[in-house]
Scaffold this motif. Structure first.
Motif, short mmCIF file in Angstrom:
data_model
loop_
_atom_site.label_atom_id
_atom_site.label_comp_id
_atom_site.label_asym_id
_atom_site.label_seq_id
_atom_site.Cartn_x
_atom_site.Cartn_y
_atom_site.Cartn_z
N CYS A 19 84.46 -93.90 52.68
CA CYS A 19 83.85 -92.69 53.24
C CYS A 19 83.78 -92.79 54.75
CB CYS A 19 82.46 -92.50 52.64
SG CYS A 19 81.65 -90.99 53.19
N ARG A 20 83.33 -93.92 55.27
CA ARG A 20 83.27 -94.12 56.72
C ARG A 20 84.66 -94.13 57.34
NH1 ARG A 20 79.43 -98.77 55.55
NH2 ARG A 20 77.44 -97.72 55.30
N LEU A 21 85.59 -94.77 56.66
CA LEU A 21 86.98 -94.82 57.11
C LEU A 21 87.55 -93.40 57.21
CD1 LEU A 21 89.76 -96.24 57.58
CD2 LEU A 21 89.96 -96.32 55.09
N LEU A 22 87.32 -92.59 56.20
CA LEU A 22 87.83 -91.22 56.20
C LEU A 22 87.15 -90.37 57.27
CD1 LEU A 22 88.15 -90.72 52.35
CD2 LEU A 22 90.01 -91.10 54.01
N ASP A 23 85.87 -90.63 57.53
CA ASP A 23 85.20 -89.93 58.62
C ASP A 23 85.91 -90.20 59.95
OD1 ASP A 23 83.27 -88.88 56.90
OD2 ASP A 23 81.74 -90.36 57.44
N ARG A 24 86.27 -91.48 60.18
CA ARG A 24 86.98 -91.83 61.41
C ARG A 24 88.38 -91.20 61.45
NH1 ARG A 24 84.25 -96.70 60.43
NH2 ARG A 24 86.05 -97.67 59.45
N LEU A 25 89.08 -91.22 60.33
CA LEU A 25 90.42 -90.62 60.29
C LEU A 25 90.36 -89.11 60.48
CD1 LEU A 25 92.08 -92.70 57.42
CD2 LEU A 25 92.48 -92.89 59.89
N GLN B 138 97.62 -97.60 67.45
CA GLN B 138 96.19 -97.64 67.73
C GLN B 138 95.35 -97.33 66.49
OE1 GLN B 138 95.95 -94.98 71.12
NE2 GLN B 138 96.29 -96.68 72.52
N LEU B 139 95.75 -97.94 65.38
CA LEU B 139 95.02 -97.82 64.12
C LEU B 139 94.71 -99.21 63.61
CD1 LEU B 139 97.25 -95.17 62.30
CD2 LEU B 139 95.02 -94.75 63.35
N THR B 140 93.61 -99.35 62.90
CA THR B 140 93.32 -100.62 62.26
C THR B 140 94.22 -100.77 61.04
OG1 THR B 140 91.65 -99.75 60.74
CG2 THR B 140 90.89 -100.44 62.95
N GLN B 141 94.31 -101.99 60.54
CA GLN B 141 95.11 -102.23 59.34
C GLN B 141 94.61 -101.38 58.18
OE1 GLN B 141 94.92 -106.19 57.62
NE2 GLN B 141 97.02 -105.99 56.88
N THR B 142 93.32 -101.29 58.00
CA THR B 142 92.76 -100.49 56.90
C THR B 142 93.09 -99.02 57.10
OG1 THR B 142 90.99 -102.11 56.65
CG2 THR B 142 90.67 -99.97 55.61
N GLN B 143 93.06 -98.53 58.34
CA GLN B 143 93.39 -97.13 58.60
C GLN B 143 94.84 -96.84 58.27
OE1 GLN B 143 92.11 -97.02 62.70
NE2 GLN B 143 90.22 -95.92 62.18
N TRP B 144 95.78 -97.71 58.72
CA TRP B 144 97.17 -97.40 58.42
C TRP B 144 97.50 -97.60 56.96
CZ3 TRP B 144 99.65 -101.83 57.01
CH2 TRP B 144 99.52 -103.00 57.74
N ARG B 145 96.81 -98.53 56.30
CA ARG B 145 97.00 -98.67 54.84
C ARG B 145 96.53 -97.41 54.12
NH1 ARG B 145 94.34 -102.67 51.98
NH2 ARG B 145 95.91 -102.45 50.39
N ALA B 146 95.38 -96.87 54.54
CA ALA B 146 94.86 -95.65 53.92
C ALA B 146 95.83 -94.49 54.11
CB ALA B 146 93.48 -95.30 54.50
N ILE B 147 96.34 -94.34 55.32
CA ILE B 147 97.29 -93.26 55.60
C ILE B 147 98.57 -93.45 54.79
CG2 ILE B 147 98.80 -92.31 57.39
CD1 ILE B 147 96.49 -92.85 59.37
N ALA B 148 99.06 -94.67 54.70
CA ALA B 148 100.29 -94.94 53.95
C ALA B 148 100.10 -94.62 52.47
CB ALA B 148 100.72 -96.39 54.13
N PHE B 149 99.00 -95.07 51.88
CA PHE B 149 98.76 -94.77 50.48
C PHE B 149 98.53 -93.28 50.28
CE2 PHE B 149 98.00 -99.34 49.76
CZ PHE B 149 98.72 -99.50 48.58
N LEU B 150 97.79 -92.66 51.17
CA LEU B 150 97.51 -91.24 51.04
C LEU B 150 98.80 -90.42 51.12
CD1 LEU B 150 95.34 -89.19 50.55
CD2 LEU B 150 94.86 -89.15 52.99
N SER B 151 99.78 -90.89 51.86
CA SER B 151 101.06 -90.17 51.93
C SER B 151 101.75 -90.15 50.57
CB SER B 151 101.99 -90.80 52.99
OG SER B 151 102.53 -92.01 52.54
#
Length: 158
Positions: free
Chosen positions: A65-71, A30-43
């Protein structure tokens, strides 16, 4: 239709197809592609700043910034004050995100198995060695910049 054998086309097309396969398998997260890409890179680059993450996931700083607010609202990342710059913050995954990262890795491994099926182990190794070589050629051909070092860190090349 004739199949293209140009390097750029093949890499782009394979990347697109792998992302689509991955997205289909990752829908349960239940994540968007951009959200899971951000999490993967952040890991791979925990403790980075927003601008560094924006560079590697190739989005504008306001978008990240908006993406991180949602995460953060989903309890997947946390921002911590940067001890060296009181105006900035550093990004870290939460325990909840780490569980998703493990699932993302498993999905990625499954997609890779599909992509490389039918190749012998030596052929897989050679293909990956050649792609790393091509990436190094391109990275070495670009002028050194802060973005390059962030990308190398995110791709495990530091």
């Amino acid at each position: 239709m004739q199949e293209s054998r140009t390097l750029g086309f093949l890499i782009h097309d394979i990347g697109r197809m792998m992302r689509a396969e991955f997205a289909g398998r990752a829908v349960e997260l239940q994540l968007t592609q951009t959200q899971w890409r951000a999490i993967a890179f952040l890991s791979r680059m925990e403790g980075c700043r927003q601008a560094e993450l924006a560079d590697v996931i190739e989005v504008r700083p306001i978008t990240v910034c908006r993406l991180l607010d949602r995460l953060a609202a989903l309890d997947l990342i946390e921002r911590r004050d940067d001890p060296g710059d009181r105006r900035a913050s550093r990004l870290f995954l939460t325990a909840r995100a780490r569980a998703k990262v493990e699932r993302l890795r498993n999905i990625g491994e499954g997609v890779t198995r599909i992509a490389l099926s039918g190749l012998a182990a030596a052929e897989r190794d050679k293909l990956l060695d050649l792609l790393v070589f091509v990436r190094r050629n391109l990275a070495g051909n670009r002028a050194a910049s802060p973005r390059n070092s962030v990308e190398e860190q995110a791709h495990g090349r530091s």
